[in-house]
Design a protein around this motif. Structure first.
Motif, mmCIF file in Angstrom:
data_model
loop_
_atom_site.group_PDB
_atom_site.id
_atom_site.type_symbol
_atom_site.label_atom_id
_atom_site.label_comp_id
_atom_site.label_asym_id
_atom_site.label_seq_id
_atom_site.Cartn_x
_atom_site.Cartn_y
_atom_site.Cartn_z
ATOM 1 N N SER A 69 75.232 19.928 56.378
ATOM 2 C CA SER A 69 76.411 20.450 56.800
ATOM 3 C C SER A 69 76.487 21.125 56.127
ATOM 4 O O SER A 69 77.626 22.401 56.589
ATOM 5 C CB SER A 69 77.030 19.119 56.851
ATOM 6 O OG SER A 69 77.449 18.151 56.319
ATOM 7 N N LEU A 70 76.748 21.400 54.559
ATOM 8 C CA LEU A 70 77.765 21.738 53.746
ATOM 9 C C LEU A 70 77.407 23.562 54.284
ATOM 10 O O LEU A 70 78.077 23.732 53.989
ATOM 11 C CB LEU A 70 76.645 21.341 52.281
ATOM 12 C CG LEU A 70 77.506 22.306 51.292
ATOM 13 C CD1 LEU A 70 78.683 22.293 51.281
ATOM 14 C CD2 LEU A 70 76.434 22.102 50.029
ATOM 15 N N ILE A 71 76.509 23.544 55.004
ATOM 16 C CA ILE A 71 76.253 25.442 54.760
ATOM 17 C C ILE A 71 76.669 25.885 55.964
ATOM 18 O O ILE A 71 77.702 27.337 56.613
ATOM 19 C CB ILE A 71 74.300 25.633 55.532
ATOM 20 C CG1 ILE A 71 74.119 25.039 54.222
ATOM 21 C CG2 ILE A 71 74.520 27.180 55.394
ATOM 22 C CD1 ILE A 71 71.804 24.869 54.659
ATOM 23 N N PRO A 72 76.589 24.938 57.245
ATOM 24 C CA PRO A 72 77.890 25.596 58.280
ATOM 25 C C PRO A 72 79.439 25.967 57.982
ATOM 26 O O PRO A 72 79.914 26.553 58.436
ATOM 27 C CB PRO A 72 77.661 25.059 59.592
ATOM 28 C CG PRO A 72 76.941 23.491 59.321
ATOM 29 C CD PRO A 72 76.645 24.358 57.869
ATOM 30 N N VAL A 73 79.739 24.587 57.086
ATOM 31 C CA VAL A 73 81.006 24.969 56.387
ATOM 32 C C VAL A 73 81.190 26.397 55.737
ATOM 33 O O VAL A 73 82.487 26.615 55.486
ATOM 34 C CB VAL A 73 81.396 23.198 55.947
ATOM 35 C CG1 VAL A 73 82.621 23.576 54.788
ATOM 36 C CG2 VAL A 73 81.514 22.088 56.651
ATOM 37 N N LEU A 74 80.593 26.178 54.769
ATOM 38 C CA LEU A 74 80.746 27.692 53.798
ATOM 39 C C LEU A 74 80.887 28.518 54.739
ATOM 40 O O LEU A 74 81.726 29.744 54.174
ATOM 41 C CB LEU A 74 79.847 27.353 52.523
ATOM 42 C CG LEU A 74 79.631 26.022 52.025
ATOM 43 C CD1 LEU A 74 78.029 26.458 50.603
ATOM 44 C CD2 LEU A 74 80.754 26.112 50.817
ATOM 45 N N TRP A 75 79.850 28.649 55.556
ATOM 46 C CA TRP A 75 79.399 30.045 56.216
ATOM 47 C C TRP A 75 80.739 30.340 57.073
ATOM 48 O O TRP A 75 81.577 30.863 57.195
ATOM 49 C CB TRP A 75 78.513 30.139 57.037
ATOM 50 C CG TRP A 75 78.163 31.685 57.490
ATOM 51 C CD1 TRP A 75 78.234 32.836 56.911
ATOM 52 C CD2 TRP A 75 78.597 31.840 58.906
ATOM 53 N NE1 TRP A 75 77.739 33.936 57.551
ATOM 54 C CE2 TRP A 75 77.655 33.076 59.097
ATOM 55 C CE3 TRP A 75 78.800 31.708 59.869
ATOM 56 C CZ2 TRP A 75 78.476 34.213 59.752
ATOM 57 C CZ3 TRP A 75 79.128 31.888 61.593
ATOM 58 C CH2 TRP A 75 78.397 33.405 61.642
ATOM 59 N N GLY A 76 81.170 29.118 57.201
ATOM 60 C CA GLY A 76 82.697 29.275 58.055
ATOM 61 C C GLY A 76 83.623 29.607 57.651
ATOM 62 O O GLY A 76 84.354 30.079 58.419
#
Length: 255
Positions: A69-76
């Motif tokens: 879940s860290l990845i979409p948060v960072l890209w968002g």
């Protein structure tokens, strides 16, 4: 997750993945500065998706989903601050971060066991090729002088996970054609299994001349290191060959 990287040899490459991702972004920093625009509200959607994944993972006690879940948060957050144009240019570096997340053990076991059977079968074929009598029963090889059990470490799963991280970045940076990039990544699987089957064969031969102790300790670890380097060299050779063939085809089409 860092504790997993430190304690589990299957995921020790996880320390390098964020550094590689950062390097990919840093080398294009000038382009990214020019692409940076105003805030993009759509970034909130991807942040929300990431937080929803975190919540589901928390409720289901699923570490893989929580870590991913860290990845979409960072890209968002990137999209929210600098817009679509910059966000599109960093999709690959952010997606690459998925390779640092340890696989769920259910998936790991589902992949590892078939690979053990395949590695044992290939090793058995090599022993027969060399004139060594062998009986293959599942992932166990019965030799005249020793019984070899192809465990997870010799199945190719460890090399597969690490080589996948190497193969993806190698294909991304070296090859010009998208489908050829995919082909190199696909080649990771047979390369990992084949080279680890050779590791089993080497272990059987060493055990014949130096006894069972050749399958333990420093010799065993050194053999594993050699096998991974051989797999890396083989994958690099395949990438180089495909790159040359692709370039020649492009030159032929232009002429």
């Amino acid at each position: 997750m860092v504790e997993n990287w430190w304690n589990d040899p299957n995921y020790s490459h996880g320390f390098l993945v964020p550094l590689v991702s950062f390097g990919l972004i840093w080398r294009r920093r000038t382009q990214l500065k020019r692409a940076a625009a105003g805030p993009e509200p759509w970034g909130l959607l991807f942040i929300g998706i990431g937080l929803f994944m975190l919540l589901v993972g928390q409720l289901g006690h699923e570490f893989y989903l929580k870590r991913l879940s860290l990845i979409p948060v960072l890209w968002g957050l990137t999209l929210l601050n600098w817009g679509w144009k910059l966000g599109a240019k960093v999709i690959f570096p952010f997606a690459y971060l998925a390779l640092m997340v340890p696989l769920p053990y259910i998936l790991y076991d589902a992949v590892a066991f078939p690979l053990r059977l395949v590695a044992a079968s290939i090793a058995g074929w090599f022993f027969e090729l060399f004139g060594v009598p062998v009986l293959v029963e599942g992932n166990v090889l019965h030799l005249p002088h020793i019984v070899l059990n192809v465990v997870d470490a010799c199945s190719g799963i460890r090399s597969l996970i690490s080589l996948l991280a190497v193969g993806v970045i190698m294909a991304y940076m070296v090859l010009p054609n998208r489908w050829v990039k995919v082909l190199v990544v696909v080649f990771v699987i047979p390369v990992a299994v084949f080279t680890n089957a050779l590791r089993v064969v080497a272990g059987g031969i060493l055990a014949k001349f130096y006894g069972p102790q050749a399958l333990e300790g420093t010799v065993h670890d050194f053999t594993g290191w050699l096998v991974f380097m051989a797999a890396f060299a083989l994958l690099g050779g395949i990438t180089w060959l495909l790159n040359r063939l692709t370039r020649r085809k492009e030159v032929a089409n232009e002429s």
